[in-house]
Write an enzyme that holds these catalytic residues in place. Sequence first.
Site, PDB file in Angstrom:
ATOM      1  CG  ASP A   1      27.751  43.424  41.955  1.00  0.00           C
ATOM      2  OD1 ASP A   1      28.671  42.871  42.588  1.00  0.00           O
ATOM      3  OD2 ASP A   1      27.153  44.440  42.374  1.00  0.00           O
TER       4      ASP A   1
ATOM      5  CG  HIS B   1      26.282  50.276  48.672  1.00  0.00           C
ATOM      6  ND1 HIS B   1      27.599  50.500  48.348  1.00  0.00           N
ATOM      7  CD2 HIS B   1      25.787  49.464  47.702  1.00  0.00           C
ATOM      8  CE1 HIS B   1      27.891  49.846  47.233  1.00  0.00           C
ATOM      9  NE2 HIS B   1      26.814  49.201  46.827  1.00  0.00           N
TER      10      HIS B   1
ATOM     11  CG  ASP C   1      28.902  44.263  45.484  1.00  0.00           C
ATOM     12  OD1 ASP C   1      27.874  43.594  45.574  1.00  0.00           O
ATOM     13  OD2 ASP C   1      28.973  45.327  44.831  1.00  0.00           O
TER      14      ASP C   1
ATOM     15  CE1 TYR D   1      21.439  43.872  42.405  1.00  0.00           C
ATOM     16  CE2 TYR D   1      23.690  44.364  41.722  1.00  0.00           C
ATOM     17  CZ  TYR D   1      22.697  44.405  42.670  1.00  0.00           C
ATOM     18  OH  TYR D   1      22.941  44.976  43.898  1.00  0.00           O
TER      19      TYR D   1
ATOM     20  CG  ASP E   1      13.897  53.701  40.106  1.00  0.00           C
ATOM     21  OD1 ASP E   1      14.762  53.830  39.231  1.00  0.00           O
ATOM     22  OD2 ASP E   1      14.021  54.166  41.261  1.00  0.00           O
TER      23      ASP E   1
ATOM     24  CG  HIS F   1      28.339  48.601  42.981  1.00  0.00           C
ATOM     25  ND1 HIS F   1      27.693  47.437  42.649  1.00  0.00           N
ATOM     26  CD2 HIS F   1      28.042  49.500  42.016  1.00  0.00           C
ATOM     27  CE1 HIS F   1      27.029  47.614  41.511  1.00  0.00           C
ATOM     28  NE2 HIS F   1      27.223  48.857  41.111  1.00  0.00           N
TER      29      HIS F   1
END
Length: 807
Positions: free
Chosen positions: A265, A135, A172, A305, A20, A174
């Site tokens: 990130d 999240h 972060d 990451y 994935d 996101h």
Amino acid sequence: MRTALVYHEDMTAPRLLWEDPECEIECPERLTTAMGLLQQRGLEQRCLRLAAREASEAELGLVHSPEYVVLLRGTQALGTEELQALSGQYDAVYFHPSTFHSARLAVGAGLQLVDAVLTGAVHNGLALVRPPGHHSQRAAANGFCVFNNVAIAAKHAQQKHGLHRILIVDWDIHHGQGTQYIFEDDPSVLYFSWHRYEHGRFWPYLQESDAVAVGQGQGRGFTVNLPWNQVGMGNADYMAAFLHVLLPLAFEFDPELVLVSAGFDSAIGDPEGQMQATPECFAHLTQLLQVLASGRVCAMLEGGYNLESLSESVCMTVQALLGDPAPPLSGPMVPHCSALESIQSVRAAQVPHWTSLQQQDLTPVLSPSTCTPEGRPSPLLSGGPEFKVAAAQATAALSALLDQMHLRRTPPVRTAVSLTGLDAALALPSDILHQEGSALKEETQAWARLHEALAKDEPVSALGKESSSVAATRAPAAAATLDMAIRCSLSRGAQRLLCVAVGQLDRPPDLTDDGYAPCVMCPSSPASLWVPRRNGWVGQRGPGNNARRVSSTEGQHFQHPYPQTLPHLPTLEGEWAVTHTHVSMGPLSLKRRTLWLNIRGKEAAALSMFHVSMPLPGTTGGFLNYLLALVLPLAYGFQPDLVLLALGPAHGLRDPQAALLAALLRAPAGCRVLALVDEESTPQLAGVLAQVLHGEAPPCLGPFCVASPEDMQALMHLRGQLEPQWKLLQVAGETGNKAPADCLGPWGTALLQSSEGRGAHVLGLGCCPEPVHSRATRIVRLFPAPTSLPGPGGLKSARVGVFTPQK
């Protein structure tokens, strides 16, 4: 120990069991690499190490539904095909037989950290955990997140410890929509998130990620979203966001605890964020947060990451929590135009809810970030060739940056106090060097001859006759003492000296923006940095800058380019850091500069861009506005080698105000702060300053009181005068073509940065400083966008338009 590190190796067990490309970046090496570097740097050994425990199902129930917890518990017995099928029901999630155990450890680590901080066992700490959490929603996994670690920690702090005001800072890249949904109607939790948004084109593609989403019901105004609409945001943009959005609201909110969703990130080199903020920026952000909530800061790992960028940023955060100096920020302190538009948008959206913003000259406007995009770009898979090219470019830039960072390791802060006599009222931390009497007759007399007023001052003239240190001078000699301190600082090689004079202290008449000419050389003395007080001096030493040690047989001496001390101060033994600090400041780096800020001056005036006078505000709100909207932007824009803080006669600052001023000025100068205190100040002030300069949190300012109209008018007048030269003062984007002067750096010369270490910038006539990006550097979607955006539930309603490669 003052800093906790919470970790458990079992959290490295979950890994992807099938192919994935979207999920493969969330891997166990994220933890092992970060922990390895913490150990290599000796940072883990300096922390109180706590082994994470499993959170109970009752603790998980503080946020998540019982049905969801039962579902996750059942994953322990599923096979690979069943796990893959269940994972496919959620957006960017994978399950493993050990996921439930690891996720409970991640939650438990946060709870242990909060308990340790709130019970006083430690001052602050970091929970190094996975899976991440911000999240995750009440009944849904989402974006690699299983349980919402930070949200559960906040609920736990409310219920077990009785807290009423908690600040959550989510840096972060996101949007932490899960955390937002959980607290959007709760006025006891202030949630701040910056995130890559790109007008809704970036995951999770939610309208509620935009600045206009401010919360629901009683929670309106307690959700603060700062959307980044371009990639390439860097250190200046992050600092502007803190100074002009987060900190004004945070001080007004007055939190009892700060929780950080620490996703890295958002750092340079990460393929998800594509931002340019360097690892040391997170040290500065952490230091700014430590002045809140009595320093009770609990950081919990979220994303990140690029393993090298992640581990370096984690180390910088832990160093800041430990109280170490933050390395200087790289790159010009000039925010991008897009960042200013986002800041303007969020401030306009929050104006109805915050007094600290209502007093400022804001015109609520519809920023481009509130416009719905007509369409979304066609994306690339994370394994595609263009994505790999972009990732390789980011990695190369990061490697070049880290090669420079490795040359400037910073030792822990060392702080000293030298007194003429023991003061029973002076309470100091046990590891502060305390010395009584260190004056040398010849050196003292040499400096005293520079000023007749100082030479006639009885305590100073007696220094060579008694075994004691320097007593604080009386009011007539205060200006002469300050003048001596400036001369010594410049003569010892300080290239950028920031002098903040509070009270009845005028700038020395022969001090220019370029220093003194000629500069009087000070006697040599390998001592600590210093702060004079009622009966002596409090001092602090930070790391060196371009320092080097050579053998005495070579006929040379140890060089240090910022002042160490006046001659009467105690010596601190130990190695200086051999460092090379390169700060892209335009022509300033080629010549000496002094920036003089006079607080409680006769009027609000900018006599030059390096000579600013301002009144002392009479309220806490006015004082904070001046610090955050003027003093700190100037300090970070100037990037001094050394800060000289002089509290002269009738300075008018209460002890908490002086402590906050000193604490906030530590970071821009790498903790190299010298503070002079008038002898009429309170006996406790020296002790408070010593603790703050040593890294302790400043005391609370007290109730927030609005600034007076006169103070705000003076502030806006000064900002209007200085904004064209000091770009970090700006809080709004500009429309139309910019004048040539607006494309110049703070010293009137165009800045041109290379693409190494910071996205290439081209500044010229009629253009804004924006990063240059090719289409190949963008991560975009593979399929056309669905007709409607996914809702807050987190479940995929269709397999058409799978969200890749972002989470």
